[in-house]
Scaffold this motif. Structure first.
Motif, short mmCIF file in Angstrom:
data_model
loop_
_atom_site.label_atom_id
_atom_site.label_comp_id
_atom_site.label_asym_id
_atom_site.label_seq_id
_atom_site.Cartn_x
_atom_site.Cartn_y
_atom_site.Cartn_z
N SER A 41 18.79 -21.75 -27.85
CA SER A 41 17.42 -22.24 -28.57
C SER A 41 16.59 -21.40 -29.29
O SER A 41 16.17 -21.45 -30.48
N PHE A 42 16.42 -20.13 -28.67
CA PHE A 42 16.05 -19.17 -29.11
C PHE A 42 16.50 -18.41 -30.39
O PHE A 42 15.81 -18.19 -31.48
N LEU A 43 17.86 -18.56 -30.51
CA LEU A 43 18.48 -17.88 -31.44
C LEU A 43 18.97 -19.15 -32.52
O LEU A 43 19.45 -18.61 -33.69
N PHE A 92 2.55 -19.74 -22.61
CA PHE A 92 2.89 -21.21 -21.59
C PHE A 92 4.33 -21.69 -21.77
O PHE A 92 4.89 -21.78 -20.67
N PRO A 93 5.11 -21.60 -22.84
CA PRO A 93 6.76 -21.67 -22.71
C PRO A 93 7.40 -20.71 -21.72
O PRO A 93 8.25 -21.17 -21.28
N LEU A 152 9.51 -20.30 -28.09
CA LEU A 152 9.43 -18.93 -27.95
C LEU A 152 9.82 -18.24 -29.32
O LEU A 152 9.50 -17.13 -29.86
N SER A 153 10.96 -18.69 -29.91
CA SER A 153 11.57 -18.35 -31.22
C SER A 153 10.42 -18.36 -32.17
O SER A 153 10.11 -17.58 -33.09
N GLN A 154 9.78 -19.80 -32.30
CA GLN A 154 8.72 -19.74 -33.40
C GLN A 154 7.18 -18.90 -32.98
O GLN A 154 6.83 -18.51 -33.91
N ALA A 155 7.32 -18.63 -31.55
CA ALA A 155 6.08 -17.83 -31.16
C ALA A 155 6.10 -16.56 -31.53
O ALA A 155 5.43 -15.65 -31.69
N ALA A 156 7.77 -15.88 -31.74
CA ALA A 156 7.68 -14.73 -32.01
C ALA A 156 7.05 -14.29 -33.67
O ALA A 156 7.10 -12.75 -33.81
N VAL A 215 -1.11 -14.11 -31.53
CA VAL A 215 -1.60 -15.42 -30.73
C VAL A 215 -0.82 -15.46 -29.37
O VAL A 215 0.38 -16.10 -29.22
N TRP A 216 -1.38 -15.04 -28.54
CA TRP A 216 -0.94 -14.79 -27.03
C TRP A 216 -0.51 -16.15 -26.42
O TRP A 216 0.60 -16.18 -25.77
#
Length: 331
Positions: free
Chosen positions: A270-272, A302-303, A287-291, A296-297
């Motif tokens: 999903s990250f890829l 949280f995920p 996590l992919s979107q958070a990269a 924005v910590w």
């Protein structure tokens, strides 16, 4: 010789007969192997803590709609009023409040708590079903290879070597990328979930297959197997009635240790970008979107912590279960 009064025998203490006035004691209750293993597991506080977290996560995944209704907002609902239009980050930095326990996502303002809760459903569902598939295939192949031996063992063992040498991650990315939006009568999330279960489960069976094969090779030389054969028992009877009951413990132990591996693999896909597609919530996708918003910590924290706690809980519980079911192999 008659012993008269005043002799030594008069000074000896009188020992009461144990049969006279005996109080009937409580019968000793027998304990099964399962109960003995459960008593060992209960004494392992770390394993019990991991098991409690696992049960909690399962309940969260099952009760996700009710939990979100009580403590959050719909996972795909936007809250643009909480986003700073100039920086695209939540007002106040995170947006954490009584209504948004984990804050909101940058740019669109979706509730992170709700998406983490719904992400647990995706991760646990795929991990459990993929593990079930790999255990079913691996246990069957391992028992057949170990029991019959000969060319059957050679054929299955070479197939295991091929699967173990296969570049699974590259193949998963390629296969998930070429599958259309509709195939095999499925579409959308149902198709993606089924595809991930097949990829992870079907290509992971050699790991447990080799373990079961090794245990079967040891069991087939035991006395009770020879006794069953001498009484005329055929191969299927010996496998299902004599061997499989003795293989439940290693299969169960390895399954609990395989689940966190599958959770990490699903999160990696999903990250890829080849796993569960947006806007459906998944921990790897978050996590992919958070990269993109690495400053924005809370968006990544949280995920990431959800994955960390889930994998750690399964590993701790699996280690404790191994020690409880196989005390001789305890370090």
């Amino acid at each position: 010789m008659v012993v008269g009064p005043g002799t030594v025998s008069d000074q000896l203490p009188v020992v009461p007969d144990p049969a006279e006035g005996a109080v009937p004691g409580k019968a000793v209750e027998g304990r099964s192997l399962g109960r003995i293993a459960w008593n060992r597991l209960k004494r392992d506080r770390v394993a019990m803590a991991g098991g409690s977290v696992v049960i909690f996560l399962i309940l969260v995944a099952v009760l996700a709609p009710w939990i979100v209704d009580a403590f959050g907002h719909p996972p795909n609902q936007f809250h643009q009023n909480l986003i700073d239009t100039s920086t695209l980050v939540p007002k106040g930095g995170t947006g954490i409040s009584g209504e948004h326990l984990f804050g909101v996502e940058p740019q669109n303002g979706r509730d992170i708590f709700s998406r983490v809760v719904y992400g647990a459903r995706i991760s646990l569902l795929i991990a459990f079903l993929a593990t079930l598939l790999s255990v079913a295939i691996g246990a069957t192949m391992g028992v057949v290879a170990g029991y019959f031996g000969g060319w059957v063992d050679s054929l299955i063992s070479r197939a295991m070597d091929v699967f173990l040498a296969f570049p699974l991650l590259v193949f998963s990315i390629a296969l998930a990328g070429v599958i259309p939006d509709e195939a095999f009568g499925l579409s959308g999330d149902s198709l993606r979930i089924s595809l991930l279960i097949f990829i992870i489960g079907f290509f992971s069976w050699p790991y447990i297959g080799r373990i079961v094969r090794g245990q079967t090779l040891s069991l087939r030389e035991r006395e009770f197997i020879d006794a069953a054969r001498s009484l005329g028992a055929r191969g299927p009877y010996v496998i299902f009635k004599e061997m499989l009951p003795n293989l439940v413990a290693p299969i169960l132990i390895y399954a609990t240790l395989l689940i966190p591996t599958n959770i990490l693999f699903e999160a990696a896909l999903s990250f890829l970008g080849v796993g569960i597609r947006p806007p459906t919530a998944s921990w790897g996708g978050m996590l992919s979107q958070a990269a993109t918003f690495y400053t924005v910590w809370h968006f990544m924290f949280f995920p990431g912590m959800a994955i960390f706690i889930t994998v750690l809980a399964f590993n701790l519980f699996g280690d404790g279960l191994r020690d409880a079911l196989d005390p001789k192999g305890r370090r």
